[in-house]
Design a protein around this motif. Structure first.
Motif, PDB file in Angstrom:
ATOM      1  N   PRO A 156       0.824  -1.218   0.000  1.00  0.00           N
ATOM      2  CA  PRO A 156       0.000   0.000   0.000  1.00  0.00           C
ATOM      3  C   PRO A 156       0.857   1.267   0.000  1.00  0.00           C
ATOM      4  CG  PRO A 156      -0.761  -1.544   1.673  1.00  0.00           C
ATOM      5  CD  PRO A 156       0.529  -2.088   1.157  1.00  0.00           C
ATOM      6  N   ILE A 157       0.420   2.256  -0.767  1.00  0.00           N
ATOM      7  CA  ILE A 157       1.125   3.537  -0.843  1.00  0.00           C
ATOM      8  C   ILE A 157       0.177   4.653  -0.422  1.00  0.00           C
ATOM      9  CG2 ILE A 157       2.264   5.205  -2.358  1.00  0.00           C
ATOM     10  CD1 ILE A 157       3.169   2.887  -4.104  1.00  0.00           C
ATOM     11  N   ASP A 158       0.626   5.485   0.518  1.00  0.00           N
ATOM     12  CA  ASP A 158      -0.156   6.631   0.969  1.00  0.00           C
ATOM     13  C   ASP A 158       0.627   7.913   0.705  1.00  0.00           C
ATOM     14  OD1 ASP A 158      -2.365   5.162   2.135  1.00  0.00           O
ATOM     15  OD2 ASP A 158      -0.982   4.591   3.736  1.00  0.00           O
ATOM     16  N   ILE A 159      -0.062   8.927   0.224  1.00  0.00           N
ATOM     17  CA  ILE A 159       0.538  10.251   0.081  1.00  0.00           C
ATOM     18  C   ILE A 159       0.166  11.040   1.335  1.00  0.00           C
ATOM     19  CG2 ILE A 159       0.757  12.297  -1.365  1.00  0.00           C
ATOM     20  CD1 ILE A 159       1.577   9.641  -2.701  1.00  0.00           C
ATOM     21  N   VAL A 160       1.176  11.524   2.058  1.00  0.00           N
ATOM     22  CA  VAL A 160       0.917  12.186   3.339  1.00  0.00           C
ATOM     23  C   VAL A 160       1.383  13.637   3.305  1.00  0.00           C
ATOM     24  CG1 VAL A 160       1.150   9.992   4.555  1.00  0.00           C
ATOM     25  CG2 VAL A 160       3.133  11.488   4.356  1.00  0.00           C
ATOM     26  N   ALA A 178      12.491  12.098   5.407  1.00  0.00           N
ATOM     27  CA  ALA A 178      11.936  10.773   5.120  1.00  0.00           C
ATOM     28  C   ALA A 178      11.570  10.045   6.407  1.00  0.00           C
ATOM     29  CB  ALA A 178      12.938   9.948   4.315  1.00  0.00           C
ATOM     30  N   ALA A 179      12.413  10.178   7.429  1.00  0.00           N
ATOM     31  CA  ALA A 179      12.126   9.545   8.721  1.00  0.00           C
ATOM     32  C   ALA A 179      10.868  10.141   9.345  1.00  0.00           C
ATOM     33  CB  ALA A 179      13.323   9.707   9.655  1.00  0.00           C
ATOM     34  N   ARG A 180      10.716  11.450   9.231  1.00  0.00           N
ATOM     35  CA  ARG A 180       9.520  12.101   9.777  1.00  0.00           C
ATOM     36  C   ARG A 180       8.274  11.703   9.001  1.00  0.00           C
ATOM     37  NH1 ARG A 180      12.496  18.001  10.382  1.00  0.00           N
ATOM     38  NH2 ARG A 180      13.434  17.638  12.440  1.00  0.00           N
ATOM     39  N   ILE A 181       8.413  11.531   7.705  1.00  0.00           N
ATOM     40  CA  ILE A 181       7.278  11.094   6.883  1.00  0.00           C
ATOM     41  C   ILE A 181       6.874   9.670   7.261  1.00  0.00           C
ATOM     42  CG2 ILE A 181       6.650  10.433   4.512  1.00  0.00           C
ATOM     43  CD1 ILE A 181       8.317  12.946   3.622  1.00  0.00           C
ATOM     44  N   ALA A 182       7.850   8.807   7.496  1.00  0.00           N
ATOM     45  CA  ALA A 182       7.544   7.434   7.922  1.00  0.00           C
ATOM     46  C   ALA A 182       6.795   7.432   9.248  1.00  0.00           C
ATOM     47  CB  ALA A 182       8.834   6.626   8.042  1.00  0.00           C
ATOM     48  N   ASN A 183       7.113   8.398  10.085  1.00  0.00           N
ATOM     49  CA  ASN A 183       6.537   8.485  11.434  1.00  0.00           C
ATOM     50  C   ASN A 183       5.509   9.617  11.520  1.00  0.00           C
ATOM     51  OD1 ASN A 183       6.494   7.625  14.199  1.00  0.00           O
ATOM     52  ND2 ASN A 183       7.713   9.418  14.753  1.00  0.00           N
ATOM     53  N   ILE A 184       4.812   9.876  10.422  1.00  0.00           N
ATOM     54  CA  ILE A 184       4.021  11.099  10.282  1.00  0.00           C
ATOM     55  C   ILE A 184       2.940  11.256  11.346  1.00  0.00           C
ATOM     56  CG2 ILE A 184       2.291  10.157   8.680  1.00  0.00           C
ATOM     57  CD1 ILE A 184       4.061  13.607   8.440  1.00  0.00           C
ATOM     58  N   GLU A 185       2.343  10.165  11.812  1.00  0.00           N
ATOM     59  CA  GLU A 185       1.263  10.311  12.797  1.00  0.00           C
ATOM     60  C   GLU A 185       1.780  10.780  14.151  1.00  0.00           C
ATOM     61  OE1 GLU A 185       2.328   5.890  13.080  1.00  0.00           O
ATOM     62  OE2 GLU A 185       2.392   7.521  11.643  1.00  0.00           O
ATOM     63  N   ASN A 186       3.092  10.653  14.370  1.00  0.00           N
ATOM     64  CA  ASN A 186       3.684  11.108  15.631  1.00  0.00           C
ATOM     65  C   ASN A 186       4.539  12.359  15.459  1.00  0.00           C
ATOM     66  OD1 ASN A 186       2.766   8.840  17.323  1.00  0.00           O
ATOM     67  ND2 ASN A 186       4.116   7.618  16.038  1.00  0.00           N
ATOM     68  N   PHE A 187       4.559  12.904  14.238  1.00  0.00           N
ATOM     69  CA  PHE A 187       5.389  14.083  13.975  1.00  0.00           C
ATOM     70  C   PHE A 187       4.755  15.327  14.585  1.00  0.00           C
ATOM     71  CE2 PHE A 187       6.374  17.687  11.019  1.00  0.00           C
ATOM     72  CZ  PHE A 187       7.690  17.850  11.425  1.00  0.00           C
ATOM     73  N   ASN A 188       5.545  16.062  15.356  1.00  0.00           N
ATOM     74  CA  ASN A 188       5.072  17.273  16.033  1.00  0.00           C
ATOM     75  C   ASN A 188       5.802  18.479  15.444  1.00  0.00           C
ATOM     76  OD1 ASN A 188       4.667  19.446  17.873  1.00  0.00           O
ATOM     77  ND2 ASN A 188       4.215  17.985  19.518  1.00  0.00           N
ATOM     78  N   LYS A 189       5.142  19.159  14.514  1.00  0.00           N
ATOM     79  CA  LYS A 189       5.776  20.281  13.819  1.00  0.00           C
ATOM     80  C   LYS A 189       6.153  21.401  14.778  1.00  0.00           C
ATOM     81  CE  LYS A 189       3.223  22.869  11.130  1.00  0.00           C
ATOM     82  NZ  LYS A 189       2.445  23.349   9.959  1.00  0.00           N
ATOM     83  N   GLU A 190       5.283  21.690  15.744  1.00  0.00           N
ATOM     84  CA  GLU A 190       5.562  22.775  16.685  1.00  0.00           C
ATOM     85  C   GLU A 190       6.791  22.460  17.539  1.00  0.00           C
ATOM     86  OE1 GLU A 190       2.517  21.620  16.051  1.00  0.00           O
ATOM     87  OE2 GLU A 190       1.914  23.413  14.942  1.00  0.00           O
ATOM     88  N   LYS A 191       6.898  21.222  17.975  1.00  0.00           N
ATOM     89  CA  LYS A 191       8.040  20.824  18.798  1.00  0.00           C
ATOM     90  C   LYS A 191       9.335  20.900  18.003  1.00  0.00           C
ATOM     91  CE  LYS A 191       9.753  17.026  21.675  1.00  0.00           C
ATOM     92  NZ  LYS A 191       9.464  15.656  22.189  1.00  0.00           N
TER      93      LYS A 191
END
Length: 215
Positions: A156-160, A178-191
């Motif tokens: 499966p391929i998802d565009i995030v 790329a690491a942040r994209i892999a972990n996108i649901e836990n990525f905290n842009k503000e932090k």
């Protein structure tokens, strides 16, 4: 601290595994007698031409694939539950492998046409119950090229939404993104926006649990 064991009479396989393990900074030990394996070795790597031993053993002539198959053992498991492959699109795509929330590997490719082969090798290399590819939604021309390159991949391929994944770097770092994209649901842009720029390895170790935490 767990180590990977190497038991082989195939010198080409041995030196290739040796080189990769040093590159990955994964501890290892050469096994001379298969009946005398240290207690901190959960699995032994061998070529397909080596004898079968009475121990957990991975036999493969592809050194990288053998190591990828062995990685779960370092985390006290035989396979991963889920793996997300993050791809930061661009002329030199970043690729990252996040397995059970542990960043296993991350690297940059020379061009978009190298994506398919590298992703296929990752897919066939790791043992997991579930695998998915996440591609950032930036750089549309290269993103579309990457999607086209992956058209035959049976995963499966998802565009995030990759908004903020390049922060706080003035120069875009494809590997960290790329690491942040892999972990996108836990990525905290503000932090991340409050974090001072640092060297790539330091930044990765600040943000992610890496395999080093288990070694």
């Amino acid at each position: 601290m767990a180590r990977l064991g190497i038991y082989t009479l195939d010198f080409r396989f041995y030196y290739r595994v040796l080189h990769l393990l040093k590159e990955w900074d994964v501890p290892f030990v050469s096994i001379e007698k298969p009946g005398d394996i240290p207690s901190d070795v959960p699995v032994v790597l061998s070529s397909v031409d080596d004898i079968v031993i009475q121990f957990e053993q991975i036999r493969d002539n592809d050194a990288m694939r053998a190591i990828r198959r062995a990685v779960p053992y370092l985390l006290d498991k035989k396979l991963f539950n889920e793996i997300f492959i993050g791809i930061d699109p661009g002329p030199k795509p970043g690729v990252a492998v996040l397995a059970d929330r542990v960043l296993i590997e991350a690297f940059e490719l020379g061009d978009v046409f190298s994506v398919a082969k590298n992703i296929e090798n990752i897919i066939t290399g790791y043992n997991t119950n579930f695998m998915s590819i996440r591609i950032g939604n930036g750089d549309k021309p290269n993103r579309e090229k990457i999607i086209q390159e992956l058209r035959n991949v049976d995963v499966p391929i998802d565009i995030v939404d990759e908004d903020g994944t390049s922060m706080p770097h003035k120069t875009h770092d494809n590997i960290i993104s790329a690491a942040r994209i892999a972990n996108i649901e836990n990525f905290n842009k503000e932090k991340v926006s409050r974090v001072k720029k640092s060297k790539r390895r330091t930044q990765i170790e600040k943000e992610f649990v890496t395999i080093k935490a288990f070694l």
